[in-house]
Design a protein around this motif. Structure first.
Motif, PDB file in Angstrom:
ATOM      1  N   PHE A 246     -18.583  29.650  22.984  1.00  0.00           N
ATOM      2  CA  PHE A 246     -17.827  28.427  23.295  1.00  0.00           C
ATOM      3  C   PHE A 246     -17.598  28.229  24.794  1.00  0.00           C
ATOM      4  O   PHE A 246     -16.563  27.719  25.218  1.00  0.00           O
ATOM      5  CB  PHE A 246     -16.490  28.441  22.551  1.00  0.00           C
ATOM      6  CG  PHE A 246     -16.644  28.595  21.061  1.00  0.00           C
ATOM      7  CD1 PHE A 246     -17.182  27.575  20.296  1.00  0.00           C
ATOM      8  CD2 PHE A 246     -16.278  29.773  20.428  1.00  0.00           C
ATOM      9  CE1 PHE A 246     -17.343  27.718  18.920  1.00  0.00           C
ATOM     10  CE2 PHE A 246     -16.437  29.927  19.055  1.00  0.00           C
ATOM     11  CZ  PHE A 246     -16.980  28.898  18.304  1.00  0.00           C
ATOM     12  N   GLU A 247     -18.600  28.622  25.593  1.00  0.00           N
ATOM     13  CA  GLU A 247     -18.491  28.476  27.049  1.00  0.00           C
ATOM     14  C   GLU A 247     -18.980  27.098  27.480  1.00  0.00           C
ATOM     15  O   GLU A 247     -20.005  26.946  28.140  1.00  0.00           O
ATOM     16  CB  GLU A 247     -19.303  29.579  27.745  1.00  0.00           C
ATOM     17  CG  GLU A 247     -18.798  30.987  27.503  1.00  0.00           C
ATOM     18  CD  GLU A 247     -17.558  31.309  28.327  1.00  0.00           C
ATOM     19  OE1 GLU A 247     -17.160  30.455  29.154  1.00  0.00           O
ATOM     20  OE2 GLU A 247     -16.990  32.396  28.140  1.00  0.00           O
ATOM     21  N   ARG A 248     -18.241  26.050  27.098  1.00  0.00           N
ATOM     22  CA  ARG A 248     -18.612  24.687  27.464  1.00  0.00           C
ATOM     23  C   ARG A 248     -17.407  23.783  27.217  1.00  0.00           C
ATOM     24  O   ARG A 248     -16.342  24.249  26.819  1.00  0.00           O
ATOM     25  CB  ARG A 248     -19.823  24.222  26.655  1.00  0.00           C
ATOM     26  CG  ARG A 248     -19.643  24.359  25.139  1.00  0.00           C
ATOM     27  CD  ARG A 248     -20.957  24.139  24.416  1.00  0.00           C
ATOM     28  NE  ARG A 248     -20.822  24.177  22.963  1.00  0.00           N
ATOM     29  CZ  ARG A 248     -20.763  25.293  22.245  1.00  0.00           C
ATOM     30  NH1 ARG A 248     -20.826  26.475  22.840  1.00  0.00           N
ATOM     31  NH2 ARG A 248     -20.655  25.243  20.930  1.00  0.00           N
ATOM     32  N   SER A 263      -7.293  15.409  17.883  1.00  0.00           N
ATOM     33  CA  SER A 263      -6.044  15.911  18.452  1.00  0.00           C
ATOM     34  C   SER A 263      -5.735  17.323  17.982  1.00  0.00           C
ATOM     35  O   SER A 263      -4.816  17.960  18.496  1.00  0.00           O
ATOM     36  CB  SER A 263      -4.882  14.990  18.075  1.00  0.00           C
ATOM     37  OG  SER A 263      -4.659  15.011  16.672  1.00  0.00           O
ATOM     38  N   GLY A 264      -6.524  17.832  17.036  1.00  0.00           N
ATOM     39  CA  GLY A 264      -6.261  19.154  16.469  1.00  0.00           C
ATOM     40  C   GLY A 264      -7.173  20.245  16.968  1.00  0.00           C
ATOM     41  O   GLY A 264      -7.088  21.373  16.474  1.00  0.00           O
ATOM     42  N   PHE A 265      -8.060  19.966  17.952  1.00  0.00           N
ATOM     43  CA  PHE A 265      -8.905  21.031  18.486  1.00  0.00           C
ATOM     44  C   PHE A 265      -9.424  20.652  19.860  1.00  0.00           C
ATOM     45  O   PHE A 265      -9.498  19.472  20.217  1.00  0.00           O
ATOM     46  CB  PHE A 265     -10.063  21.354  17.551  1.00  0.00           C
ATOM     47  CG  PHE A 265     -11.082  20.252  17.402  1.00  0.00           C
ATOM     48  CD1 PHE A 265     -12.213  20.203  18.205  1.00  0.00           C
ATOM     49  CD2 PHE A 265     -10.916  19.259  16.450  1.00  0.00           C
ATOM     50  CE1 PHE A 265     -13.151  19.185  18.072  1.00  0.00           C
ATOM     51  CE2 PHE A 265     -11.851  18.244  16.298  1.00  0.00           C
ATOM     52  CZ  PHE A 265     -12.973  18.204  17.106  1.00  0.00           C
ATOM     53  N   ILE A 266      -9.794  21.699  20.600  1.00  0.00           N
ATOM     54  CA  ILE A 266     -10.328  21.510  21.943  1.00  0.00           C
ATOM     55  C   ILE A 266     -11.087  22.768  22.340  1.00  0.00           C
ATOM     56  O   ILE A 266     -10.780  23.856  21.854  1.00  0.00           O
ATOM     57  CB  ILE A 266      -9.189  21.224  22.966  1.00  0.00           C
ATOM     58  CG1 ILE A 266      -9.763  20.788  24.305  1.00  0.00           C
ATOM     59  CG2 ILE A 266      -8.290  22.444  23.123  1.00  0.00           C
ATOM     60  CD1 ILE A 266      -8.699  20.344  25.301  1.00  0.00           C
ATOM     61  N   GLY A 270     -13.554  29.068  27.364  1.00  0.00           N
ATOM     62  CA  GLY A 270     -14.351  29.940  26.525  1.00  0.00           C
ATOM     63  C   GLY A 270     -13.784  30.201  25.156  1.00  0.00           C
ATOM     64  O   GLY A 270     -14.011  31.273  24.575  1.00  0.00           O
ATOM     65  N   ALA A 271     -13.071  29.235  24.603  1.00  0.00           N
ATOM     66  CA  ALA A 271     -12.512  29.410  23.257  1.00  0.00           C
ATOM     67  C   ALA A 271     -12.434  28.064  22.555  1.00  0.00           C
ATOM     68  O   ALA A 271     -12.176  27.025  23.182  1.00  0.00           O
ATOM     69  CB  ALA A 271     -11.123  30.034  23.320  1.00  0.00           C
ATOM     70  N   LEU A 272     -12.672  28.102  21.247  1.00  0.00           N
ATOM     71  CA  LEU A 272     -12.407  26.957  20.395  1.00  0.00           C
ATOM     72  C   LEU A 272     -10.959  27.083  19.926  1.00  0.00           C
ATOM     73  O   LEU A 272     -10.622  27.983  19.155  1.00  0.00           O
ATOM     74  CB  LEU A 272     -13.357  26.951  19.197  1.00  0.00           C
ATOM     75  CG  LEU A 272     -13.018  25.967  18.060  1.00  0.00           C
ATOM     76  CD1 LEU A 272     -13.034  24.520  18.553  1.00  0.00           C
ATOM     77  CD2 LEU A 272     -13.960  26.165  16.882  1.00  0.00           C
ATOM     78  N   ILE A 273     -10.106  26.215  20.410  1.00  0.00           N
ATOM     79  CA  ILE A 273      -8.687  26.254  20.087  1.00  0.00           C
ATOM     80  C   ILE A 273      -8.406  25.184  19.045  1.00  0.00           C
ATOM     81  O   ILE A 273      -8.747  24.016  19.231  1.00  0.00           O
ATOM     82  CB  ILE A 273      -7.821  26.010  21.339  1.00  0.00           C
ATOM     83  CG1 ILE A 273      -8.193  27.010  22.444  1.00  0.00           C
ATOM     84  CG2 ILE A 273      -6.337  26.124  20.994  1.00  0.00           C
ATOM     85  CD1 ILE A 273      -7.518  26.728  23.774  1.00  0.00           C
ATOM     86  N   THR A 274      -7.832  25.591  17.941  1.00  0.00           N
ATOM     87  CA  THR A 274      -7.538  24.647  16.866  1.00  0.00           C
ATOM     88  C   THR A 274      -6.133  24.866  16.338  1.00  0.00           C
ATOM     89  O   THR A 274      -5.626  25.988  16.343  1.00  0.00           O
ATOM     90  CB  THR A 274      -8.562  24.783  15.719  1.00  0.00           C
ATOM     91  OG1 THR A 274      -8.236  23.885  14.659  1.00  0.00           O
ATOM     92  CG2 THR A 274      -8.606  26.198  15.176  1.00  0.00           C
ATOM     93  N   MET A 275      -5.490  23.782  15.923  1.00  0.00           N
ATOM     94  CA  MET A 275      -4.166  23.900  15.329  1.00  0.00           C
ATOM     95  C   MET A 275      -4.091  22.999  14.107  1.00  0.00           C
ATOM     96  O   MET A 275      -4.872  22.061  13.947  1.00  0.00           O
ATOM     97  CB  MET A 275      -3.075  23.523  16.326  1.00  0.00           C
ATOM     98  CG  MET A 275      -3.050  22.074  16.754  1.00  0.00           C
ATOM     99  SD  MET A 275      -1.714  21.739  17.932  1.00  0.00           S
ATOM    100  CE  MET A 275      -1.893  19.969  18.152  1.00  0.00           C
ATOM    101  N   THR A 276      -3.164  23.308  13.236  1.00  0.00           N
ATOM    102  CA  THR A 276      -3.028  22.606  11.976  1.00  0.00           C
ATOM    103  C   THR A 276      -2.751  21.124  12.200  1.00  0.00           C
ATOM    104  O   THR A 276      -1.902  20.746  12.991  1.00  0.00           O
ATOM    105  CB  THR A 276      -1.869  23.210  11.165  1.00  0.00           C
ATOM    106  OG1 THR A 276      -2.110  24.595  10.997  1.00  0.00           O
ATOM    107  CG2 THR A 276      -1.740  22.546   9.820  1.00  0.00           C
TER     108      THR A 276
END
Length: 462
Positions: A246-248, A263-266, A270-276
């Protein structure tokens, strides 16, 4: 092997209920405490010798028959657990790998020479092996060093040893010196040591492993022994076939997000960040938002592992339950066809934490699970939740033939003092799976769960 079949329409995610033995089929969410491959107090020495034909070596299984094997773990004697565990391991033994059986300490008290080869290395005869193990009655000493030397002579050079023991050497052998000898004799022997419910106070068990280039793994119960055995005895994976770190700035064309809610991910740092964004989980509902499917990657035809590294904020410990958080990795086609392994914080009055493997094929569910923290001794749930957030872990599904196993590997930390660092479920049997590699993080409640996936990979296994 534990299979739990029921119609997925009547089988919500949780909560798990009363624990059952591995041979029982539970009700909705019943616990299936794993013992697959675990051998409390077993000494398993695997000496893999190279053969001219295929390079696959023999293995010697050495059963600890010392008096301490009459000790009990969860109302079952260690020798009984050992017999069950070795039997399960042999049930999945490769046909092209020779195996033998040894035991020590089972014929007389106080005799450090009580080491017996019960079956010479050769093609597996599982009924004969089970019959031999049934006749082992613990009574004697723990000659670990002499047993390893004897096994090495029986099998030959060029392989590895896996030692799982519930006690320390008590026949005078210096295991550090033994490790040096094995490393220096040109045989190329590697010793892995798993210590079950034993304090390696003088570092002898670890030294035997480290001086031969092996690993020392502590374990505290049958489930953690299963994970440790898997680590040191499983087939060696090749280099990953597909990797994404996820380096992009965005997922791009390699990924498809089902019912996306941006609105629930970005992607960030270097990380795929997701929330409920909506309560649920992968496989819960056809319109579940933010199921991340890695459509560019494919699974190999044979055996494989899919693994994802993550950190997750699952909430804090509360007096009456907590956040119902979930982190998943799996293979997903649709709600009626998928398989996933996940860490699940139940959020009930006990605030239990579970590792679960769940497969749905044509709408029929199969599952296996193990409680990894909660209302059981030795666990500090608050610290565990902090470690998930700060240090992270790895979730893996391993496919071996028709058997699938879910695994949780901690990143340098443990659920309780002394281990384990690896926990896995019993295997479940599925004829076939389909779909894309997939990730999900969410909750079944109103509180948000935030997860960061740092890496996902698919590896073929020979």
């Amino acid at each position: 092997m534990v299979n739990h079949h029921q119609d997925s329409a009547t089988a919500p995610l949780g909560p798990p209920g009363t624990s059952l033995s591995c041979s029982q089929l539970g009700q909705e969410g019943a616990s299936m405490t794993t013992r697959a491959g675990a051998a409390a107090g077993v000494l398993i020495a695997s000496l893999a010798t190279s053969t001219a034909a295929d390079g696959i070596g023999a293995t010697m299984l050495i059963l600890d028959g010392s008096g301490s094997m009459w000790g009990q773990i969860e109302d079952q004697t260690k020798i009984e657990i050992a017999r069950e565990s070795v039997g399960r391991m042999l049930a999945d033994w490769p046909e092209d790998r020779d195996v033998g059986l040894m035991a020590y300490g089972h014929r007389s008290e106080g005799d450090c020479d009580d080491i017996e080869t019960l079956m010479a290395p050769g093609p597996l005869d599982i009924r004969a092996a089970e019959a031999e193990m049934a006749d082992v009655s613990p009574r004697g000493k723990t000659p670990i060093g002499a047993s390893v030397r004897t096994a090495a002579e029986a099998v030959g050079p060029g392989g590895s040893v896996i030692v799982v023991t519930d006690g320390l050497e008590n026949c005078g052998a210096d295991l550090c010196e033994l490790g040096v000898d094995l490393a220096d004799d040109g045989a190329g022997l590697t010793a892995h040591v798993i210590g079950f419910d034993v304090a390696d106070t003088d570092g002898q068990l670890a030294c035997l492993a480290e001086t031969t280039g092996g690993r020392f793994l502590p374990a505290s119960d049958a489930a953690s022994l299963s994970g440790a055995l898997q680590e040191v005895s499983a087939p060696v994976p090749s280099e990953p076939l597909f990797v994404d770190e996820f380096e992009r700035d965005n997922l791009g064309d390699d990924w498809t997000v089902d019912h996306p809610n941006p609105s629930g991910f970005i992607l960030d740092d270097g990380a795929l960040i997701t929330m409920t964004v909506q309560p649920g989980y992968m496989g819960d509902a056809a319109d579940q938002p933010n199921i991340f499917r890695w459509t560019e990657a494919t699974f190999p035809e044979g055996d494989w592992d899919i693994s994802a590294d993550f950190t997750s904020r699952m909430g804090e410990v509360q007096s009456l339950g907590g956040r119902r958080a979930i982190v998943q990795v799996g293979r997903y086609r649709d709600v009626d066809n998928h398989i996933s392994v996940y860490v699940f914080r139940q959020g009930n009055s006990n605030d239990d934490l579970w590792l679960r493997l769940r497969a749905v094929s044509g709408g029929t569910e199969t599952r296996a699970e193990v409680e990894i923290a909660g209302d059981i001794r030795g666990y500090d749930l608050a610290q565990i939740l902090r470690d998930f957030e700060e240090k992270g872990a790895r979730l893996t599904i391993s496919k071996r033939g028709r058997d699938y196993v879910g695994r949780l590997e901690m990143d340098g930390w443990t659920m309780q003092e002394g281990g384990p660092e690896v926990i896995e479920t019993d295997p479940i049997q599925v004829l076939r799976t389909s779909g894309d590699p997939a990730l999900f993080a969410g909750t079944l409640g109103s509180e948000q769960t935030v997860a960061e996936f740092d890496r996902i990979e698919i590896t073929g296994v020979d």
